[in-house]
Design a protein around this motif. Structure first.
Motif, short mmCIF file in Angstrom:
data_model
loop_
_atom_site.label_atom_id
_atom_site.label_comp_id
_atom_site.label_asym_id
_atom_site.label_seq_id
_atom_site.Cartn_x
_atom_site.Cartn_y
_atom_site.Cartn_z
N GLY A 93 0.77 -1.25 0.17
CA GLY A 93 -0.08 -0.06 0.07
C GLY A 93 0.91 0.91 -0.06
O GLY A 93 0.59 2.21 -0.60
N PRO A 94 1.97 1.30 0.74
CA PRO A 94 2.64 2.53 0.80
C PRO A 94 3.43 2.98 -0.27
O PRO A 94 3.69 4.09 -0.90
CB PRO A 94 3.64 2.55 1.99
N VAL A 95 3.77 1.75 -1.11
CA VAL A 95 4.28 1.82 -2.35
C VAL A 95 3.39 2.49 -3.47
O VAL A 95 3.62 3.60 -4.25
CB VAL A 95 4.95 0.80 -2.95
N VAL A 96 2.27 1.91 -3.45
CA VAL A 96 1.17 2.51 -4.32
C VAL A 96 0.73 3.91 -4.05
O VAL A 96 0.63 4.77 -4.92
CB VAL A 96 -0.23 1.74 -4.32
N GLY A 97 0.54 4.05 -2.62
CA GLY A 97 -0.07 5.55 -2.41
C GLY A 97 1.13 6.61 -2.72
O GLY A 97 0.79 7.51 -2.99
N LYS A 98 2.26 6.41 -2.42
CA LYS A 98 3.43 7.31 -2.64
C LYS A 98 3.38 7.81 -3.92
O LYS A 98 3.27 8.78 -4.57
CB LYS A 98 4.67 6.80 -2.25
N PHE A 99 3.21 6.43 -4.98
CA PHE A 99 3.22 7.01 -6.50
C PHE A 99 1.88 7.76 -7.03
O PHE A 99 1.82 8.69 -7.56
CB PHE A 99 3.15 5.40 -7.12
N ASP A 102 2.31 11.58 -5.40
CA ASP A 102 2.91 12.25 -6.29
C ASP A 102 2.44 12.34 -7.83
O ASP A 102 2.66 13.77 -8.42
CB ASP A 102 4.29 11.35 -6.71
N VAL A 103 1.63 11.65 -8.22
CA VAL A 103 0.86 11.96 -9.38
C VAL A 103 0.06 13.13 -9.31
O VAL A 103 -0.08 14.12 -9.95
CB VAL A 103 0.02 10.72 -10.08
N ALA A 104 -0.94 13.02 -8.28
CA ALA A 104 -1.80 14.02 -7.93
C ALA A 104 -1.13 15.63 -7.59
O ALA A 104 -1.53 16.56 -7.96
CB ALA A 104 -2.63 13.76 -6.49
N ILE A 105 0.09 15.25 -6.93
CA ILE A 105 0.86 16.59 -6.82
C ILE A 105 1.24 17.36 -8.25
O ILE A 105 1.13 18.38 -8.21
CB ILE A 105 2.13 16.38 -5.80
N GLN A 106 1.61 16.34 -9.08
CA GLN A 106 2.23 17.02 -10.27
C GLN A 106 1.08 17.61 -11.24
O GLN A 106 1.30 18.79 -11.64
CB GLN A 106 2.87 16.10 -11.01
N LYS A 107 -0.13 16.82 -10.88
CA LYS A 107 -1.26 17.52 -11.81
C LYS A 107 -1.71 18.78 -11.11
O LYS A 107 -2.19 19.85 -11.74
CB LYS A 107 -2.46 16.39 -11.68
N ALA A 108 -1.62 18.90 -9.65
CA ALA A 108 -2.11 20.18 -8.93
C ALA A 108 -0.93 21.31 -9.49
O ALA A 108 -1.59 22.46 -9.56
CB ALA A 108 -2.00 20.05 -7.52
N LYS A 109 0.10 20.85 -9.70
CA LYS A 109 1.07 21.97 -10.17
C LYS A 109 0.83 22.38 -11.60
O LYS A 109 1.04 23.62 -11.84
CB LYS A 109 2.44 21.52 -10.07
N THR A 110 0.12 21.65 -12.16
CA THR A 110 -0.18 22.02 -13.72
C THR A 110 -1.75 22.74 -13.80
O THR A 110 -1.85 23.64 -14.56
CB THR A 110 -0.26 20.86 -14.47
N VAL A 116 -6.66 11.71 -7.66
CA VAL A 116 -6.22 10.30 -8.21
C VAL A 116 -6.81 9.33 -7.21
O VAL A 116 -7.04 9.23 -6.00
CB VAL A 116 -4.80 10.11 -8.07
N THR A 117 -7.70 8.40 -7.83
CA THR A 117 -8.19 7.18 -7.32
C THR A 117 -7.18 5.82 -7.65
O THR A 117 -6.91 5.88 -8.45
CB THR A 117 -9.60 7.12 -7.69
N VAL A 118 -7.44 5.04 -6.77
CA VAL A 118 -6.64 3.81 -6.82
C VAL A 118 -7.59 2.54 -6.65
O VAL A 118 -8.20 2.49 -5.65
CB VAL A 118 -5.53 4.05 -5.89
N PHE A 277 -6.59 10.29 -3.43
CA PHE A 277 -5.44 11.51 -2.86
C PHE A 277 -6.02 12.63 -3.76
O PHE A 277 -6.21 12.61 -4.94
CB PHE A 277 -4.24 10.87 -3.43
N LEU A 278 -5.78 13.80 -3.02
CA LEU A 278 -6.25 15.21 -3.57
C LEU A 278 -5.05 16.08 -3.08
O LEU A 278 -4.76 15.87 -2.11
CB LEU A 278 -7.54 15.56 -3.24
N ALA A 279 -4.51 16.80 -4.28
CA ALA A 279 -3.64 18.03 -4.08
C ALA A 279 -4.09 19.00 -4.72
O ALA A 279 -4.74 19.19 -5.89
CB ALA A 279 -2.36 17.55 -4.57
N ILE A 280 -4.07 20.09 -3.81
CA ILE A 280 -4.72 21.44 -4.49
C ILE A 280 -3.55 22.68 -4.08
O ILE A 280 -2.98 22.81 -3.08
CB ILE A 280 -5.98 21.69 -3.30
N ASP A 281 -3.44 23.03 -5.23
CA ASP A 281 -2.68 24.53 -5.29
C ASP A 281 -3.37 25.54 -4.67
O ASP A 281 -4.40 26.14 -5.28
CB ASP A 281 -2.00 24.66 -6.61
N PRO A 282 -3.14 26.17 -3.45
CA PRO A 282 -3.74 27.31 -2.90
C PRO A 282 -3.66 28.43 -3.82
O PRO A 282 -4.63 29.59 -3.79
CB PRO A 282 -3.46 27.42 -1.40
#
Length: 361
Positions: A93-99, A102-110, A116-118, A277-282
């Motif tokens: 799980g931690p290997v999957v969740g970290k991956f 990080d995808v959610a983070i990159q998308k938030a920056k863009t 991201v759902t898993v 997972f969600l990442a939001i750029d304030p």
């Protein structure tokens, strides 16, 4: 939480122990190190329910072949500029969740936001470990998972939803942050296990027996009460919150759901857990987020505490206090029974036991 001043273990030694145990069970070194980071971080932050006390679950799952110990990566099944669906390929799980985080983070920056759902994953430990990955980069982070430890919902004595933990973190100023990490049950399942390990009875409002009646006997526990407890104390709100997490994790991703998830320490099929997972750029919203976030936290911290209390805390403060204690001690404090449990696992795997010291503080 373990009592401070009993057995102290250096964090580097804890890392050595976890990596050794996982590799002895058949995991790759890369996967073992990701898991070790999460487990040691959990204990360091005071979340003993999701730290090294879980090592037996991870080692057994890999040894029995019900979880893949590494050698491949999660797969992006579908994506847009702001969303992705990921198959964890039954990895830890931690290997999957970290991956996925990080995808959610990159998308938030863009795009300003990444969701991201898993599916096809396994138990992923403390939810806050993932959210904080985003907040360390100036983003709001959210993480949630369905789980394989069931609770008994209000008005039912049958197994249904899991503890379904969720986390949200948000950056303040000068490294300060809001760090919520919670289950949708009154307590995490691991707190019942730690009480049992220490030979203690449960407080009221934690658990139910197989007949759906409240119990304080650790040997009689069949399920956990939803957040709020019994119906007259608004337990239906915790039940509804757990349903919300279930929708965002298993229903949205196509993972296994609620009580159909493989239970711990059974090996007849993969768990196929779901995460979100969600990442939001304030910066995509109103200017000055960190200033307002800091004002919100400081306002609450500066409120007058009730009689008998010294201070008002916000989410993340208890963890920071525990980390400061660990830094002062030179390691993480454990109950002797916890160390005995970990040493027994090391012996069964042919791994060197933990080196530790006993201190009083």
């Amino acid at each position: 939480m373990a009592e401070a001043g009993e057995i102290i273990v250096n964090m580097a030694e804890l890392d050595r122990y976890v990596v050794s145990c996982m590799m002895a069970s058949g995991a790759t070194e890369d996967s073992a190190r990701v898991l070790s980071d999460l487990l040691v971080t959990a204990d360091y932050r005071g979340h003993y329910t999701h730290g090294l006390c879980r090592i037996d679950v991870y080692t057994s799952d890999v040894k029995c072949g019900v979880t893949c110990g590494g050698g491949k990566d999660p797969t992006v099944v579908k994506e847009t500029v702001a969303t992705a669906l990921i198959d964890g390929n039954n990895l830890l799980g931690p290997v999957v969740g970290k991956f996925a985080m990080d995808v959610a983070i990159q998308k938030a920056k863009t795009a300003g936001v990444g969701i991201v759902t898993v599916r096809g994953s396994n138990h992923y430990g403390i939810a806050g470990w993932y959210s904080l990955r985003a907040t360390k980069q100036g983003l709001l982070g959210m993480s949630m998972t369905n789980s394989d430890k069931v609770m008994i919902p209000t008005r039912s004595k049958t197994r249904s939803l899991g503890t379904n933990p969720l986390s949200m973190t948000a950056p303040g100023k000068d490294g300060d942050s809001f760090e919520l990490d919670m289950a949708c049950t009154t307590v995490a399942w691991g707190k019942v296990e730690i009480k049992k390990m220490k030979g203690e009875t449960l407080p009221t409002g934690w658990a139910l027996d197989k007949g759906g009646k409240e119990t304080c006997d650790t040997s009689a526990v069949a399920g956990l009460l939803p957040l709020g407890g019994l119906e007259q104390n608004s337990g239906y709100k915790g039940y509804g919150l757990a349903m919300m997490v279930e929708i965002l994790t298993s229903v949205l991703s196509g993972a296994e759901m609620c009580s159909f998830v493989r239970k711990w320490k059974t090996y007849e099929k993969p768990a196929n857990l779901g995460h979100c997972f969600l990442a939001i750029d304030p910066g995509a919203f109103a200017e000055g987020f960190t200033d307002r976030m800091q004002n919100l936290m400081d306002h609450n911290r500066n409120l007058e505490p009730v009689e008998g209390e010294e201070e008002v805390l916000v989410a993340g403060d208890p963890e920071r206090q525990h980390m400061a204690l660990c830094d002062k001690l030179g390691g993480i404090p454990y109950h002797p029974n916890q160390i005995e449990f970990l040493d027994d696992i090391a012996k069964s795997l042919g791994v060197d036991p933990l080196e530790h010291v006993t201190k009083s503080c």
